[in-house]
Enzyme design. Structure first.
Site, PDB file in Angstrom:
ATOM      1  N   ARG A 135     -68.006  25.857 -66.754  1.00  0.00           N
ATOM      2  CA  ARG A 135     -68.923  25.605 -66.304  1.00  0.00           C
ATOM      3  C   ARG A 135     -69.755  24.249 -66.754  1.00  0.00           C
ATOM      4  NH1 ARG A 135     -70.816  30.253 -62.799  1.00  0.00           N
ATOM      5  NH2 ARG A 135     -69.177  32.018 -63.314  1.00  0.00           N
ATOM      6  N   TYR A 182     -64.197  26.634 -71.658  1.00  0.00           N
ATOM      7  CA  TYR A 182     -65.271  27.135 -70.926  1.00  0.00           C
ATOM      8  C   TYR A 182     -65.542  26.207 -69.492  1.00  0.00           C
ATOM      9  CZ  TYR A 182     -70.209  28.432 -69.535  1.00  0.00           C
ATOM     10  OH  TYR A 182     -71.340  28.831 -68.855  1.00  0.00           O
ATOM     11  N   ASP A 184     -79.050  24.169 -73.931  1.00  0.00           N
ATOM     12  CA  ASP A 184     -79.690  23.534 -72.883  1.00  0.00           C
ATOM     13  C   ASP A 184     -80.674  24.662 -72.603  1.00  0.00           C
ATOM     14  OD1 ASP A 184     -78.496  25.737 -71.667  1.00  0.00           O
ATOM     15  OD2 ASP A 184     -77.040  24.635 -70.655  1.00  0.00           O
ATOM     16  N   ASP A 194     -76.557  28.525 -75.176  1.00  0.00           N
ATOM     17  CA  ASP A 194     -76.145  27.386 -75.054  1.00  0.00           C
ATOM     18  C   ASP A 194     -77.082  26.050 -75.174  1.00  0.00           C
ATOM     19  OD1 ASP A 194     -73.614  28.272 -74.383  1.00  0.00           O
ATOM     20  OD2 ASP A 194     -73.889  28.016 -71.976  1.00  0.00           O
ATOM     21  N   LYS A 213     -72.675  34.343 -74.767  1.00  0.00           N
ATOM     22  CA  LYS A 213     -71.575  34.785 -74.188  1.00  0.00           C
ATOM     23  C   LYS A 213     -70.633  35.271 -75.271  1.00  0.00           C
ATOM     24  CE  LYS A 213     -70.109  30.266 -72.869  1.00  0.00           C
ATOM     25  NZ  LYS A 213     -71.483  29.569 -72.833  1.00  0.00           N
TER      26      LYS A 213
END
Length: 613
Positions: free
Chosen positions: A334, A332, A114, A112, A8
């Site tokens: 989420r 961020y 993950d 990210d 992002k």
């Protein structure tokens, strides 16, 4: 040229700040050292629709879509197809990335940290058949120290292949369940004159089942009357209350030690109405501490905003997203984590000053805060893919925010301020009294240091406000006087209906309703069903399809929702399916099993359901 592809723009911005800008272009930035940095906006690619895999001779509907037919099931793609999302900005960014990939000698995956972040960039590399070397950038936070550390410790991207495969497996499995079973049950239970969409999803259907089960529990609940007795006790002119405690052999109690026998209750009341003097059997006063509440995860702030303001889960997420993207006032959103990276502790004063400038109503609390206090929230070992939601050093005039945005910003800011106020300290007092063979118990609390609880003193809706009484200091054996008894006729109450906030929390803690120890463990380790990024959208989709409805703050299953649950098999209503997924996906991630071995039993389950129909 080395190309960094971030998940992002905010991550790209943090990386660019460390690498140093040479020149900015549309969709990417040229940095020092022959490096370019570009970015995604989450997933830029999505799974093709079933129409893509169906034969060309399938009849179409007036809208140009291929008709749903039982004979076309199951739809099991041999060669899965990803397509660019139907968005002009996404398509333009993909063209930019394609051009940059053609020039790149090495790519750095900056997704990210993950599974989904790994897949998000890897699928673009595969889409454009990029075969040159690739590395992996791994950072759990976007502060300067974390970014520098990640840039200095790049690893071969191939080491993370298992993570991408696990994410791909989850994505394809959800597609197979949703596309096949939705078509199957819709076709099976529709007639030429009446067609009802029976939408099925691995997360969506168990979520609906959660709400329906709670609704049924409330509907079928039969209240049980019970009795309690509260005495007013006096000692040296100080009155306090004490609750009657039944003896171990007391008659008329239920399994929860509640007095439910009315005749026994009348006997006890008669005995308690004139007790006279009594003695203190025990008096204990222990020092206690309440640590600062952790910063919010997304689920936590969705629950708090729902309880306080009646905000929907999606509304809260959208506001948090605006504070993050539009105003740059919050981190961020989420996130499933409540902890903070230790490297950001040094930012405390700047962040607190920004809070006071942005929300003048919090300025006095900021003045009380001490940036040197280090709460337990600062812990690198507890950081997951993201850290807790906190304010940033960015400032804005409060007038720039609408009332809803101000409320959410203030919630986030207050939690942050709490980290820099002392631990709340108090004395917890317990007194056990005896009157003519009957026992009474009294509990109280005396605040010694208000600490972080000062943040919520003026908040009348705050759960932190205590109702415990301030008790006198007594000695064991001291004499006390009975003043009066108050009998209370009570009834057991049903569980509360879900709100969107409590439903999000229930999805996160779905393991609590699962009995099988092994599956319970997997669901607990994976933080339930759905993700912080998808739970609000799942609830919104259930509402959009008419399976859930909101009345006031409460959310209920509709008649259509109950009908759906009556038509689909238990296997798709049960969250155990997610636990089974996760157990196999862990094996895919570790390389113990391959993707097809994960998919095979799922395909068999779908095939079995089709054959039953």
């Amino acid at each position: 040229m080395r190309l960094f592809i971030a998940e992002k723009p905010s991550v790209a911005k943090a990386i660019i700040a460390e690498l140093g800008t040479v020149k900015r272009f549309n969709g990417y930035v040229e940095c020092k050292g022959n490096i370019c940095v570009t970015w995604c906006f989450g997933h830029l690619l999505e799974q093709a629709e079933p129409d893509y895999y169906l034969p060309e001779d399938v009849p179409t509907t007036p809208k140009g879509k291929k008709r749903w037919r039982m004979e076309d099931l199951p739809i099991f793609p041999d060669n899965w197809k990803l397509l660019p999302k139907n968005d002009k900005g996404v398509k333009n960014q993909l063209k930019i990335i394609k051009t940059l990939l053609s020039k790149a000698d090495t790519v750095v995956n900056c997704g990210d940290p993950d599974r989904e972040g790994q897949l998000l960039v890897d699928e673009i590399l595969e889409f454009y058949r990029y075969r040159k070397p690739s590395l992996r950038f791994w950072a759990s936070a976007q502060d300067s120290t974390s970014i520098k550390k990640a840039l200095q410790s790049l690893k071969p991207n191939s080491q993370f292949k298992g993570m991408a495969q696990a994410a791909l497996g989850r994505s394809r499995a959800d597609w197979l369940i949703g596309m096949n079973l939705t078509r199957l049950f819709t076709l099976k239970h529709s007639t030429p004159s009446e067609k009802t969409l029976i939408a099925v999803g691995r997360v969506q259907t168990p979520t609906l089942a959660l709400v329906a089960a709670r609704d049924q529990l409330i509907k079928n609940f039969k209240p049980i009357p019970f009795y309690s007795f509260n005495a007013v006790i006096t000692h040296e002119g100080i009155n306090f209350s004490a609750q009657w405690e039944p003896k171990p052999d007391q008659q008329g109690l239920d399994a929860q030690k509640r007095l439910i026998d009315s005749s026994e209750a009348q006997k006890i009341l008669s005995k308690l109405q004139s007790l006279g003097s009594g003695k203190v059997l025990s008096f204990t006063q222990l020092p206690k501490k309440a640590l600062q509440p952790k910063p919010y995860s997304l689920a936590d702030i969705q629950l708090d905003a729902s309880n306080r303001y009646g905000f929907s889960a999606e509304e809260t997420l959208n506001i948090c997203q605006a504070l993050y993207e539009k105003y740059k006032l919050a981190s961020y959103p989420r996130s499933d984590c409540q902890y903070l990276p230790e490297s950001q502790f040094s930012d405390a004063k700047a962040v607190l000053d920004a809070i006071a400038a942005t929300s003048p109503n919090l300025a006095e609390l900021v003045r009380q805060a001490n940036p040197k206090i280090r709460s337990e929230a600062w812990n690198d070992k507890k950081i997951s893919a993201h850290h807790g939601i906190i304010p940033t050093r960015q400032r804005a005039a409060v007038s720039e925010l609408n009332p809803e945005e101000q409320k959410i910003y203030n919630l986030i800011a207050k939690r942050y301020i709490c980290q820099f106020l002392p631990v709340h300290e108090y004395l917890e007092t317990k007194i056990v009294l005896a009157f003519n063979g009957e026992s009474f118990k009294s509990t109280g609390k005396t605040t010694k240091i208000e600490g972080w609880k000062a943040v919520y003193l003026k908040d009348q809706n705050s759960e932190e406000k205590t109702t415990l009484q301030n008790l006198p200091i007594l000695q064991e054996g001291s004499s006390v006087e009975f003043k009066e008894i108050r009998a209370e006729n009570k009834k057991t109450t049903p569980p509360n209906s879900f709100t969107e906030g409590t439903l999000i929390s229930a999805m996160e803690k779905i393991h609590t309703v699962v009995k099988d120890p092994e599956f319970k463990k997997f669901l607990k380790e994976t933080d339930g069903i759905g993700t912080p990024a998808t739970r609000a959208a799942i609830i919104s989709e259930l509402k959009r399809k008419g399976y859930l409805e909101v009345k006031g703050k409460k959310i209920h299953a509709t008649e259509l929702g109950f009908r759906l649950l009556g038509l689909v098999p238990n296997s798709v209503k049960n969250p155990i399916l997610t636990a089974m997924f996760e157990r196999k996906l862990k094996e895919v991630e570790s390389g113990k099993t391959d993707l097809e071995s994960f998919m095979a039993p799922l395909k068999k389950m779908i095939q079995d359901e089709i054959e039953k129909a």
